[in-house]
Design a protein around this motif. Structure first.
Motif, PDB file in Angstrom:
ATOM      1  N   LEU A  73       0.827  -1.215   0.000  1.00  0.00           N
ATOM      2  CA  LEU A  73       0.000   0.000   0.000  1.00  0.00           C
ATOM      3  C   LEU A  73       0.860   1.263   0.000  1.00  0.00           C
ATOM      4  O   LEU A  73       0.485   2.271  -0.591  1.00  0.00           O
ATOM      5  CB  LEU A  73      -0.925  -0.007   1.217  1.00  0.00           C
ATOM      6  CG  LEU A  73      -2.050  -1.044   1.187  1.00  0.00           C
ATOM      7  CD1 LEU A  73      -2.789  -1.088   2.521  1.00  0.00           C
ATOM      8  CD2 LEU A  73      -3.041  -0.739   0.065  1.00  0.00           C
ATOM      9  N   ALA A  74       2.006   1.180   0.659  1.00  0.00           N
ATOM     10  CA  ALA A  74       2.875   2.354   0.747  1.00  0.00           C
ATOM     11  C   ALA A  74       3.390   2.762  -0.628  1.00  0.00           C
ATOM     12  O   ALA A  74       3.669   3.942  -0.873  1.00  0.00           O
ATOM     13  CB  ALA A  74       4.051   2.068   1.686  1.00  0.00           C
ATOM     14  N   ASP A  75       3.510   1.786  -1.524  1.00  0.00           N
ATOM     15  CA  ASP A  75       4.046   2.077  -2.854  1.00  0.00           C
ATOM     16  C   ASP A  75       2.980   2.548  -3.842  1.00  0.00           C
ATOM     17  O   ASP A  75       3.300   2.919  -4.960  1.00  0.00           O
ATOM     18  CB  ASP A  75       4.726   0.819  -3.432  1.00  0.00           C
ATOM     19  CG  ASP A  75       6.081   0.584  -2.780  1.00  0.00           C
ATOM     20  OD1 ASP A  75       6.599   1.538  -2.173  1.00  0.00           O
ATOM     21  OD2 ASP A  75       6.597  -0.539  -2.862  1.00  0.00           O
ATOM     22  N   LEU A  76       1.715   2.498  -3.435  1.00  0.00           N
ATOM     23  CA  LEU A  76       0.651   2.896  -4.360  1.00  0.00           C
ATOM     24  C   LEU A  76       0.476   4.412  -4.352  1.00  0.00           C
ATOM     25  O   LEU A  76       0.686   5.060  -3.327  1.00  0.00           O
ATOM     26  CB  LEU A  76      -0.686   2.264  -3.949  1.00  0.00           C
ATOM     27  CG  LEU A  76      -0.852   0.757  -4.101  1.00  0.00           C
ATOM     28  CD1 LEU A  76      -2.252   0.351  -3.639  1.00  0.00           C
ATOM     29  CD2 LEU A  76      -0.620   0.316  -5.539  1.00  0.00           C
ATOM     30  N   PRO A  77       0.045   4.974  -5.489  1.00  0.00           N
ATOM     31  CA  PRO A  77      -0.356   6.388  -5.466  1.00  0.00           C
ATOM     32  C   PRO A  77      -1.527   6.556  -4.501  1.00  0.00           C
ATOM     33  O   PRO A  77      -2.310   5.610  -4.293  1.00  0.00           O
ATOM     34  CB  PRO A  77      -0.822   6.654  -6.907  1.00  0.00           C
ATOM     35  CG  PRO A  77      -0.302   5.540  -7.728  1.00  0.00           C
ATOM     36  CD  PRO A  77      -0.130   4.366  -6.820  1.00  0.00           C
ATOM     37  N   ASN A  83      -6.328   4.660  -1.594  1.00  0.00           N
ATOM     38  CA  ASN A  83      -7.625   4.946  -0.982  1.00  0.00           C
ATOM     39  C   ASN A  83      -8.733   4.069  -1.564  1.00  0.00           C
ATOM     40  O   ASN A  83      -9.620   3.615  -0.827  1.00  0.00           O
ATOM     41  CB  ASN A  83      -7.974   6.430  -1.161  1.00  0.00           C
ATOM     42  CG  ASN A  83      -7.189   7.311  -0.202  1.00  0.00           C
ATOM     43  OD1 ASN A  83      -6.609   6.813   0.755  1.00  0.00           O
ATOM     44  ND2 ASN A  83      -7.150   8.598  -0.455  1.00  0.00           N
ATOM     45  N   ILE A  84      -8.691   3.839  -2.867  1.00  0.00           N
ATOM     46  CA  ILE A  84      -9.698   2.972  -3.494  1.00  0.00           C
ATOM     47  C   ILE A  84      -9.587   1.565  -2.907  1.00  0.00           C
ATOM     48  O   ILE A  84     -10.595   0.932  -2.571  1.00  0.00           O
ATOM     49  CB  ILE A  84      -9.512   2.949  -5.028  1.00  0.00           C
ATOM     50  CG1 ILE A  84      -9.916   4.305  -5.612  1.00  0.00           C
ATOM     51  CG2 ILE A  84     -10.309   1.813  -5.667  1.00  0.00           C
ATOM     52  CD1 ILE A  84      -9.586   4.466  -7.075  1.00  0.00           C
ATOM     53  N   PHE A  85      -8.369   1.080  -2.775  1.00  0.00           N
ATOM     54  CA  PHE A  85      -8.150  -0.263  -2.221  1.00  0.00           C
ATOM     55  C   PHE A  85      -8.686  -0.338  -0.786  1.00  0.00           C
ATOM     56  O   PHE A  85      -9.393  -1.290  -0.421  1.00  0.00           O
ATOM     57  CB  PHE A  85      -6.647  -0.593  -2.249  1.00  0.00           C
ATOM     58  CG  PHE A  85      -6.326  -2.011  -1.873  1.00  0.00           C
ATOM     59  CD1 PHE A  85      -6.201  -2.986  -2.854  1.00  0.00           C
ATOM     60  CD2 PHE A  85      -6.149  -2.380  -0.550  1.00  0.00           C
ATOM     61  CE1 PHE A  85      -5.916  -4.303  -2.523  1.00  0.00           C
ATOM     62  CE2 PHE A  85      -5.865  -3.691  -0.198  1.00  0.00           C
ATOM     63  CZ  PHE A  85      -5.739  -4.654  -1.189  1.00  0.00           C
ATOM     64  N   ILE A  86      -8.357   0.676   0.024  1.00  0.00           N
ATOM     65  CA  ILE A  86      -8.781   0.658   1.430  1.00  0.00           C
ATOM     66  C   ILE A  86     -10.305   0.803   1.531  1.00  0.00           C
ATOM     67  O   ILE A  86     -10.949   0.149   2.357  1.00  0.00           O
ATOM     68  CB  ILE A  86      -8.044   1.762   2.227  1.00  0.00           C
ATOM     69  CG1 ILE A  86      -6.556   1.403   2.350  1.00  0.00           C
ATOM     70  CG2 ILE A  86      -8.660   1.935   3.609  1.00  0.00           C
ATOM     71  CD1 ILE A  86      -5.696   2.507   2.936  1.00  0.00           C
ATOM     72  N   GLN A 107      -4.221  -8.077  -8.776  1.00  0.00           N
ATOM     73  CA  GLN A 107      -3.156  -8.770  -9.518  1.00  0.00           C
ATOM     74  C   GLN A 107      -1.788  -8.324  -9.015  1.00  0.00           C
ATOM     75  O   GLN A 107      -0.879  -9.130  -8.834  1.00  0.00           O
ATOM     76  CB  GLN A 107      -3.277  -8.460 -11.013  1.00  0.00           C
ATOM     77  CG  GLN A 107      -4.430  -9.178 -11.702  1.00  0.00           C
ATOM     78  CD  GLN A 107      -4.492  -8.821 -13.163  1.00  0.00           C
ATOM     79  OE1 GLN A 107      -4.288  -7.675 -13.551  1.00  0.00           O
ATOM     80  NE2 GLN A 107      -4.765  -9.816 -13.991  1.00  0.00           N
ATOM     81  N   LYS A 108      -1.687  -7.024  -8.802  1.00  0.00           N
ATOM     82  CA  LYS A 108      -0.410  -6.471  -8.347  1.00  0.00           C
ATOM     83  C   LYS A 108      -0.069  -6.968  -6.935  1.00  0.00           C
ATOM     84  O   LYS A 108       1.086  -7.299  -6.643  1.00  0.00           O
ATOM     85  CB  LYS A 108      -0.514  -4.939  -8.364  1.00  0.00           C
ATOM     86  CG  LYS A 108       0.803  -4.232  -8.260  1.00  0.00           C
ATOM     87  CD  LYS A 108       0.620  -2.748  -8.512  1.00  0.00           C
ATOM     88  CE  LYS A 108       1.958  -2.065  -8.332  1.00  0.00           C
ATOM     89  NZ  LYS A 108       1.879  -0.636  -8.582  1.00  0.00           N
ATOM     90  N   LEU A 109      -1.094  -7.024  -6.081  1.00  0.00           N
ATOM     91  CA  LEU A 109      -0.875  -7.530  -4.720  1.00  0.00           C
ATOM     92  C   LEU A 109      -0.485  -9.001  -4.759  1.00  0.00           C
ATOM     93  O   LEU A 109       0.380  -9.443  -3.993  1.00  0.00           O
ATOM     94  CB  LEU A 109      -2.143  -7.334  -3.880  1.00  0.00           C
ATOM     95  CG  LEU A 109      -2.113  -7.912  -2.461  1.00  0.00           C
ATOM     96  CD1 LEU A 109      -0.965  -7.308  -1.648  1.00  0.00           C
ATOM     97  CD2 LEU A 109      -3.445  -7.658  -1.740  1.00  0.00           C
ATOM     98  N   ARG A 110      -1.104  -9.736  -5.648  1.00  0.00           N
ATOM     99  CA  ARG A 110      -0.766 -11.155  -5.781  1.00  0.00           C
ATOM    100  C   ARG A 110       0.713 -11.326  -6.136  1.00  0.00           C
ATOM    101  O   ARG A 110       1.418 -12.120  -5.523  1.00  0.00           O
ATOM    102  CB  ARG A 110      -1.639 -11.802  -6.858  1.00  0.00           C
ATOM    103  CG  ARG A 110      -1.378 -13.274  -7.029  1.00  0.00           C
ATOM    104  CD  ARG A 110      -2.122 -13.845  -8.235  1.00  0.00           C
ATOM    105  NE  ARG A 110      -1.751 -15.235  -8.427  1.00  0.00           N
ATOM    106  CZ  ARG A 110      -2.314 -16.251  -7.784  1.00  0.00           C
ATOM    107  NH1 ARG A 110      -3.273 -16.017  -6.943  1.00  0.00           N
ATOM    108  NH2 ARG A 110      -1.908 -17.485  -7.980  1.00  0.00           N
ATOM    109  N   ARG A 111       1.151 -10.517  -7.117  1.00  0.00           N
ATOM    110  CA  ARG A 111       2.572 -10.588  -7.509  1.00  0.00           C
ATOM    111  C   ARG A 111       3.457 -10.210  -6.330  1.00  0.00           C
ATOM    112  O   ARG A 111       4.472 -10.849  -6.044  1.00  0.00           O
ATOM    113  CB  ARG A 111       2.837  -9.653  -8.693  1.00  0.00           C
ATOM    114  CG  ARG A 111       2.332 -10.165 -10.032  1.00  0.00           C
ATOM    115  CD  ARG A 111       2.986  -9.412 -11.181  1.00  0.00           C
ATOM    116  NE  ARG A 111       2.695  -7.985 -11.160  1.00  0.00           N
ATOM    117  CZ  ARG A 111       1.602  -7.440 -11.692  1.00  0.00           C
ATOM    118  NH1 ARG A 111       0.711  -8.198 -12.289  1.00  0.00           N
ATOM    119  NH2 ARG A 111       1.406  -6.135 -11.647  1.00  0.00           N
ATOM    120  N   HIS A 112       3.059  -9.154  -5.646  1.00  0.00           N
ATOM    121  CA  HIS A 112       3.835  -8.649  -4.511  1.00  0.00           C
ATOM    122  C   HIS A 112       3.987  -9.733  -3.430  1.00  0.00           C
ATOM    123  O   HIS A 112       5.087  -9.955  -2.910  1.00  0.00           O
ATOM    124  CB  HIS A 112       3.110  -7.423  -3.943  1.00  0.00           C
ATOM    125  CG  HIS A 112       3.776  -6.794  -2.764  1.00  0.00           C
ATOM    126  ND1 HIS A 112       4.792  -5.871  -2.883  1.00  0.00           N
ATOM    127  CD2 HIS A 112       3.566  -6.956  -1.431  1.00  0.00           C
ATOM    128  CE1 HIS A 112       5.167  -5.498  -1.668  1.00  0.00           C
ATOM    129  NE2 HIS A 112       4.446  -6.135  -0.774  1.00  0.00           N
TER     130      HIS A 112
END
Lengths: 267, 186
Positions: B129-133, B138-141, B173-178
């Protein structure tokens, strides 16, 4: 690790993020303000031009979009808002169908209740179904593959926009020709564009068709698959026409020729 | 009433702390509970339980951010209530859909070092989350912490529901990769 684990793990995230996400923003992103100002200025200019010449509006503004998860572009298209009375075909039954979809929608449905979609055997049949004189057909050599009609309505089922797309194939070049017609019930700003999760660069250019209309062109650098993208957009009689081409580098001259041919036919 | 004053009432064991909290954070906590439970009555009971939990926790606890403290209690209570209720049937709140979406990126299975893994998982998610714009974070949260509906998120961020769904799909998808890159068994 289960979905429940992920849900519970989120419980420990930073509290300032929680408050940030839980508090409605005071202002929108700067790019959106820029878009709004650009749209207002351009619509004023278009309105003045239309009042003077009596012709439909053209494409307005290109905004590039790029962040860490996607690249793409937005264009503001100054199309006409047609009265729904201009739609004279069987499409007039769609508002009732949309109202039915909204009524039957469940929270677990992945389908958007206000969007009605139907496939047609040919583009000509789909145009007959719409029954709008302003909507142009495309009579050319590439092989027609499939046609999809998508109608977006508001909560009362009133048609806001009609989007007709036909896929074509010419050798290894894949083409998607679409027509977008907005109605008086569409209060949106008429933004169109493209997004991809791949890191590609977009370049904008334009050319004049044989009939003197401006066709806006956006091309991309190659994607991971090796395919490039090229989109052409033009507005004729208030309807937005777009052509999306996916092609390999070796087919670039032919793709460009197809785009010009399409633009001449649609303008 | 500001948070410091409300906390002072709790620490003084003054029962006026409860209505003061309810007045200031009732809407916030009710929204969280209703998103998860879908049912108004269940949500109200859950929020009342939140005030009781807060009363029992403060003191000795002194939350740095009262809103987040109360929100977390509400979320946990609502989640537990929803799990209990949906053991028999699917609930009508957004939670089952949200869990389904999160389940998309994993294949299930328990780990013998679950507790350690959960701490590491929290840290990995926070890193993600820290790396997201800011807007994407906010959308994710909004979706996965507040359990907001796609329609609410779309209205909040000036997007279409389709665009929100697509953004969330890409973020998952990005979280899955992470998480995969950090060795979590998905």
């Amino acid at each position: 690790v289960t979905g429940k684990d992920l849900y519970e793990a989120l419980d420990d995230i930073r509290e300032d993020w929680l408050l940030d996400a839980g508090t409605p923003p005071n202002h929108k992103k700067r790019i959106r303000i820029y878009l709004l100002v650009a749209a207002c200025l351009c619509l004023l200019a278009i309105g003045a031009a239309a009042a003077k010449s009596g012709v439909g509006a053209g494409l307005l503004q290109l905004i590039a979009v790029e962040d860490d998860s996607e690249t793409g572009y937005d264009l503001l298209a100054g199309t006409v808002r047609f009265p729904t009375g201009a739609l004279t075909g069987e499409i007039r039954e769609v508002p009732a169908l949309i109202r039915q979809q909204i009524k039957e929608h469940t929270p677990y449905s992945s389908r958007l209740p206000n969007v009605w979609t139907q496939a047609f055997p040919s583009a000509a049949e789909a145009r007959d179904y719409i029954g709008c004189d302003a909507l142009r057909g495309l009579d050319w050599e590439p092989t027609e593959a499939q046609t999809t009609l998508r109608v977006i309505g508001d909560r009362r089922g009133r048609i806001q926009s009609v989007w007709l797309e036909t896929a074509y194939r010419s050798g290894e070049i894949r083409l998607q020709a679409s027509s977008t017609l907005r109605t008086e019930h569409d209060s949106g700003e008429g933004r169109i564009g493209h997004r991809t999760t791949e890191e590609v660069d977009f370049t904008e250019s334009s050319f004049l068709t044989a009939n003197g209309a401006e066709c806006r062109v956006v091309t991309s650098t190659p994607m991971e698959s090796g395919y490039l993208m090229m989109d052409g957009h033009l507005v004729t009689d208030g309807v937005l026409y777009s052509l999306h081409l996916a092609y390999l580098e070796a087919d670039a001259p032919q793709a460009e020729e197809l785009l010009h041919r399409w633009a001449d036919l649609m303008s | 009433m500001d948070d410091e004053e409300i906390l002072r009432l709790y620490w003084a064991r003054d029962e006026a702390a409860i209505p003061a909290t309810a007045e200031k954070y009732g809407g916030y906590c009710t929204a969280i509970a209703r998103n998860i439970l879908g049912d108004r009555q269940d949500a109200e009971e859950c929020v009342n339980d939140t005030w009781l939990r807060a009363w029992n926790a403060i003191p000795p606890h002194r939350p740095a951010v009262l809103a987040a403290f109360l929100g977390k209690i509400t979320r946990n209570l609502a989640f537990n209530r929803s799990q209990y209720r949906t053991a028999a049937r699917r609930g009508s709140g957004n939670l089952p859909t949200v869990l389904d979406e999160l389940n998309e990126l994993i294949s299930g299975g328990d780990s013998p070092e679950q507790e350690l893994q959960n701490r590491e998982l929290s840290a990995a998610i926070e890193e993600f989350l820290a790396d997201l714009p800011r807007e994407k974070r906010n959308i994710f949260i909004c979706r996965y912490w507040y359990t907001d509906s796609l329609a609410d998120i779309a209205a909040r961020f000036g997007m279409t529901e389709g665009a929100v769904a697509m953004t969330l799909h890409r973020l998952r998808q990005k979280l899955r990769r992470h998480l995969t890159e950090r060795g979590f068994p998905l």
